[in-house]
Structures are given as C-alpha cells and as structure tokens.
Design a protein around this motif. Structure first.
Motif, PDB file in Angstrom:
ATOM      1  N   ALA A   1      -5.457  -4.048  -0.013  1.00  0.00           N
ATOM      2  CA  ALA A   1      -6.082  -3.297   1.471  1.00  0.00           C
ATOM      3  C   ALA A   1      -6.687  -4.321   1.966  1.00  0.00           C
ATOM      4  CB  ALA A   1      -6.327  -1.971   1.770  1.00  0.00           C
TER       5      ALA A   1
ATOM      6  N   THR B   1      -8.582   4.021   0.540  1.00  0.00           N
ATOM      7  CA  THR B   1      -7.722   3.507  -0.856  1.00  0.00           C
ATOM      8  C   THR B   1      -8.791   3.449  -1.302  1.00  0.00           C
ATOM      9  OG1 THR B   1      -7.868   1.249   0.157  1.00  0.00           O
ATOM     10  CG2 THR B   1      -5.419   2.494   0.066  1.00  0.00           C
TER      11      THR B   1
ATOM     12  N   ILE C   1       1.059  -1.478  -0.268  1.00  0.00           N
ATOM     13  CA  ILE C   1       0.345  -0.265   0.173  1.00  0.00           C
ATOM     14  C   ILE C   1       0.352   1.189  -0.034  1.00  0.00           C
ATOM     15  CG2 ILE C   1      -1.534   1.183   1.326  1.00  0.00           C
ATOM     16  CD1 ILE C   1      -2.293  -1.678   2.283  1.00  0.00           C
TER      17      ILE C   1
END
Length: 464
Positions: free
Chosen positions: A432, A328, A262
């Motif tokens: 994620a 995200t 990430i």
C-alpha cells in the motif's frame, strides 16, 4: 452486470473454503497456487483478449470468456486432487481474462465520462451484492462439506450471462487483417510461470540458494527480457510499450499493480487467518472479508458524483490511498490480537479506499485515449491488476509458508496462524505504501462532464 457477477462472486467465494478444501484434498503449502495460477492465466490472457477485442469486436471475446469460465468451473467442481484443482483453476482464469475487461470496455464504449460514472455505479452494485453473496455461499458450502458447489454454482450464471450478451448486445465490426502477438504471449506466460514457481516453491521443494532455485529465477528473468525485446519488434504487441511512455497510463497501470497485491493479500488470507487463529466458522470469516468487498463498490459508486467529477482524478486517488494505508496499517498493527470486529472494520476502510482508487484511475486511463486504443488501455490496466494479484499471492504465500515452516507446528495452530497472518498483513501494508508513490506521480487531469466521442479508426462501432 451479470457477466461481472461471475468474476465478483469468484473473488470472495473461494477464500472462505480454503481450509475445507485442504482438509479434503490436502496441500496447504500449495493452496496459494489456487489463486496464483488463476490470476496468472487471467493476467497473461487479458492483453491478448484486449487486442482481439479491438480487431474482431467485444461480443465474441466476451462469449468466449464466459464459455471458458463455464468449462473451468465444471472441471473444478469435479477435481480429485490439489494439482487437478490448480490446473482447472487456470482454465477459469483464461475465461476471467476476457470477461472482466470486456465488461468494462463495453461500458467505456457506449457511455461518456459523465454517464460512465453512473454506469460504473451499477456495475459496482454487482460487487456490493457479490461481496455478501460470495462469502455467505462459500461459508455455507464449506460448513456443509459441499465445497465443490463453490464452482458449480457458476454454471447457471454463465448460461444466463451468455444468453443476455448474445441477445442484447449489438455491434458492427469492420474486418481487418489480424496481427496477434503469439510469441509475446508465450514468452510472458513462460517467464511469469517460472518466477511464480520460484517464489512459491522456494524454501519448500528446494532451498532458496540452491542451483534449482537460481536456475528457475534466472530462466524466468531471461524469458521476460526476451518478452520486452519481442514487444519492441511486434507489429501489434499484446502489451504495447507506448502505454508506459504516457505518464497517466503508466501511473494508472502501476496503481492497478498495487491494487492487485493488496486485494489478493486480504482476500486470500483474512478467512484462513480468522478460521485458524480464532476458530470461527467459515461463514463468520467470510462475512468479515465481505466488509472489504462491500466498502469497495460503495465508494466506487459515488466516486464520480462526489469526487473525481468535482475534484479531479488525482485528488480522488490520493484520498483513496490514504484510506487504504490507514486500513491496512491498522490491520497489520493489530493482527497479533485477532478479532473479527477489528478485521471487519479495517477491511471496510481499506475497501472504501480501493473504491476511490481503482475505478477513478481506470476511467482516467480510458478517457485519455480514443476508441481504437481503449481496449488496450483497459486491458493493460486489468493485466496489471491481475499480475499484481498473481505475484502478490505467490510472495505473500511464500511469507506465510515460511512462518509456518519456521514454527515447526501445523498451520491450524492458533499461534502459528496469528503469526503468519500478521506477516502477510505487514506485507500488504508495504504494498500500500509503495502504491502511494504511483498516486503522487499521477498527473493532474480534470474529468470532463461531456466527453467527445472518439471516431472509430479500427475494428468496429459499438452501439447500445
């Protein structure tokens, strides 16, 4: 804190300058290597340094790392081509592989769990300052055509860090026989290098289904299989397999892996996305990225006082992962409508979540082992994060290059930059969501306000 500043500034200062570097030395398709080779060198060296630190002490390893980072920075500042810059970034990565875990390990040695929360807050403040200083310096140097100073600015910081560690950190080391797993290090480095080569060059230097591509991936897989076999037989393996037999250590390791993917996905592509899609300056793009690395230390600095000392480690991590998915997810959904404000807000939310995942999960891992295993536990966590970043940079770089190649237009075209950025951010969202699984599997462990000091059974006794 000064040593941590080296790694913290480097985490954000380079990304804003990628378009400037490409204009000067060329090689947009190869620029993901600037991140991957650094992170690979960092990842494979962390377990070696961690083992050495448990044998010869933290101080020599920290000084070695600072020295390598200094040499690598000078060489990067003198680089004459993209291949040369990539090679010198590997030297920097070897230094970073010692500095980052040693700073955290030293804090783990000299503070209890309760004290460590405050100490991590101080260390997190370094990331907070660097989150503003890094992108700002990167943007300014890029706009002035002085991207080489992005690396040369490390020189005085390295010298200051080395002097402070040399003069102020004292430890007593009990010498013992050393068993360094050189075979494991070579197999791991070779195997991961081949896999990254296959991911980054597939579809570029050769077709994905070609004999070369299949051979590279098969060779990498074979070397990694040999690495696992070698670790089972090694006297003191660089990546002890017992780590994965303990549920807490295994889940925190996989959390670190996801965090690495990430982090690199956002840190390496947000500035390029904004600069090419909207035409904003490197300084503005860097400040948008700074929201990510500002939210992270802010959350990390209060994670102990407000969260894991009250709620426990697992609930804190799950709260953080919820924020990461929200940030995200929003970025991926809105990526086709480029906006500096949207990127900054979503990055800030993601950063807050990362601060509630990375620091508490690492402290949970450290608190679950004694002094003589803490270096390995910390090193394994850092290794997983660096490995995740290295693989993430390669995979997401391949995704971005694939979108650019399919469009038939240059990467600076706003429509192409928007499409490639959206694809990368969707990949970050997938990472994620997979990381949430590791959080759910993490065992429930309460943080003890007072931690009983583990008696050193190995190399040294560290004292403040």
């Amino acid at each position: 804190m000064v040593s941590t500043g080296l790694i913290a500034i480097d985490a954000t200062i380079l990304a804003t300058a990628v378009p400037s570097i490409v204009r000067d030395v060329g090689g947009f398709a190869q620029f993901p290597w600037l991140f991957s080779v650094y992170l690979l060198a960092q990842a494979v060296s962390v377990p070696v340094y961690a083992k050495l630190a448990d044998v010869v002490g933290r101080k020599p390893i920290m000084l070695l790392g600072i020295g390598l980072f200094l040499v690598g920075s000078v060489l990067c500042g003198l680089a004459w081509s993209m291949p040369a810059l990539i090679a010198f970034r590997a030297v920097q990565g070897l230094g970073a592989g010692a500095v980052q875990p040693m700073a955290i390990t030293i804090a783990g040695d000299i503070y209890s769990v309760a004290e460590r929360a405050a100490a991590q807050g101080y260390i997190a403040s370094v990331w907070a300052v660097s989150s503003v200083v890094g992108p700002t310096l990167g943007g300014v140097f890029s706009q002035l055509g002085l991207w080489r100073w992005i690396f040369l600015v490390n020189v005085p910081v390295c010298l200051l860090a080395g002097v402070l560690i040399l003069r102020n950190f004292r430890e007593t080391v009990q010498r013992r026989e050393q068993h360094i797993d050189y075979l494991g290090a070579v197999l791991l480095t070779s195997g991961m290098s081949l896999l990254l080569l296959g991911i980054l060059e597939g579809g570029q230097a050769w077709a994905w289904g070609s004999a070369v591509s299949i051979g590279v991936f098969a060779g990498g897989a074979a070397l990694l299989f040999a690495f696992v076999f070698a670790e089972r037989r090694a006297v003191e393996p660089i990546l002890p397999l017992w780590v994965f037999s303990r549920r807490l250590l295994a889940t925190t390791t996989f959390l670190a892996l996801g965090i690495g993917v990430i982090l690199i996905g956002l840190a390496s592509y947000v500035p390029t996305y904004l600069e090419n899609a909207l035409g904003v300056s490197p300084l503005v793009a860097g400040l948008a990225l700074a929201a990510l690395t500002l939210g992270w230390p802010l959350a990390a600095s209060v994670s102990g006082r407000l969260f894991y000392l009250r709620l426990g480690f697992r609930p804190t991590v799950l709260i953080g992962l919820g924020l990461v998915v929200a940030g995200t997810g929003a970025l991926a959904l809105l990526a086709h409508r480029p906006s500096v404000a949207i990127v900054a807000v979503t990055c800030f939310v993601t950063g807050l979540g990362m601060g509630l995942v990375a620091t508490p999960s690492l402290i949970a891992a450290q608190a679950s082992v004694g002094w003589n295993e803490r270096g390995v536990a910390t090193g394994t966590n850092m290794f997983a994060r660096s490995l995740g970043s290295a693989v993430g940079a390669a995979v997401l770089g391949a995704v971005a290059n694939g979108v650019v190649a399919a469009s038939g237009r240059p990467e600076t075209d706003p429509a192409v930059a928007t499409a490639s950025g959206a694809a990368v951010f969707f990949g970050v969202l997938v990472a994620a969501l997979l990381t949430v699984v590791a959080g759910l599997l993490m065992p429930k462990v309460r943080a003890q306000v007072e931690e009983k000091k583990a008696e050193p059974t190995g190399a040294e006794t560290a004292s403040a």
